[in-house]
Design an enzyme around this catalytic site. Structure first.
Site, PDB file in Angstrom:
ATOM      1  N   VAL A   9      -5.725 -15.467 170.391  1.00 52.04           N
ATOM      2  CA  VAL A   9      -6.150 -14.463 171.354  1.00 52.04           C
ATOM      3  C   VAL A   9      -7.536 -13.965 170.962  1.00 52.04           C
ATOM      4  O   VAL A   9      -7.973 -14.133 169.826  1.00 52.04           O
ATOM      5  CB  VAL A   9      -5.147 -13.294 171.455  1.00 52.04           C
ATOM      6  CG1 VAL A   9      -3.816 -13.777 171.995  1.00 52.04           C
ATOM      7  CG2 VAL A   9      -4.966 -12.604 170.121  1.00 52.04           C
ATOM      8  N   CYS A  10      -8.213 -13.375 171.919  1.00 54.47           N
ATOM      9  CA  CYS A  10      -9.594 -12.922 171.714  1.00 54.47           C
ATOM     10  C   CYS A  10      -9.669 -11.929 170.561  1.00 54.47           C
ATOM     11  O   CYS A  10      -8.783 -11.106 170.419  1.00 54.47           O
ATOM     12  CB  CYS A  10     -10.128 -12.284 172.989  1.00 54.47           C
ATOM     13  SG  CYS A  10     -10.355 -13.502 174.298  1.00 54.47           S
ATOM     14  N   PRO A  11     -10.696 -12.057 169.764  1.00 52.70           N
ATOM     15  CA  PRO A  11     -11.900 -12.866 169.915  1.00 52.70           C
ATOM     16  C   PRO A  11     -11.846 -14.217 169.207  1.00 52.70           C
ATOM     17  O   PRO A  11     -12.836 -14.946 169.204  1.00 52.70           O
ATOM     18  CB  PRO A  11     -12.985 -11.979 169.295  1.00 52.70           C
ATOM     19  CG  PRO A  11     -12.273 -11.338 168.148  1.00 52.70           C
ATOM     20  CD  PRO A  11     -10.867 -11.067 168.672  1.00 52.70           C
ATOM     21  N   GLN A  12     -10.723 -14.598 168.598  1.00 54.08           N
ATOM     22  CA  GLN A  12     -10.661 -15.828 167.809  1.00 54.08           C
ATOM     23  C   GLN A  12     -11.082 -17.092 168.561  1.00 54.08           C
ATOM     24  O   GLN A  12     -11.847 -17.891 168.007  1.00 54.08           O
ATOM     25  CB  GLN A  12      -9.265 -16.037 167.189  1.00 54.08           C
ATOM     26  CG  GLN A  12      -8.969 -15.129 166.041  1.00 54.08           C
ATOM     27  CD  GLN A  12      -8.366 -13.814 166.494  1.00 54.08           C
ATOM     28  OE1 GLN A  12      -8.033 -13.628 167.663  1.00 54.08           O
ATOM     29  NE2 GLN A  12      -8.223 -12.880 165.568  1.00 54.08           N
TER      30      GLN A  12
END
Length: 88
Positions: A9-12
């Site tokens: 999930v963001c920001p990964q």
């Protein structure tokens, strides 16, 4: 080159894509597959902002996945100023 950011999930997902793009040369292509719709939007936005060409990739395996094809253009750069005038 192909990477799978499914399960992230963001920001990964954006960070993973940026790391991969740093290793590519002009004319190279990166295919990104994932399963988190906000990540698709963030990846597209980041790529457009930095001058990368983005299009839909090959059809994903599952209905809830996305696939993007990112092409490194000569003007693309993740460092310094944005490739698109007026965008910081």
């Amino acid at each position: 080159m192909k990477i799978d950011v499914s399960g992230l999930v963001c920001p990964q997902p954006v960070l993973v894509v940026r790391r991969c793009l740093e290793e590519l040369d002009s004319g190279d292509e990166l295919v990104v597959v994932g399963d988190y719709p906000p990540a698709e939007r963030s990846i597209r936005r980041t790529c457009y902002k930095h001058g990368y060409d983005v299009s839909d990739g090959p059809p994903p395996d599952a209905e809830d996945e996305f696939s993007l094809r990112i092409r490194v253009s000569e003007s693309a750069s993740l460092t310094g100023e944005s490739a698109v005038s007026g965008i910081e």
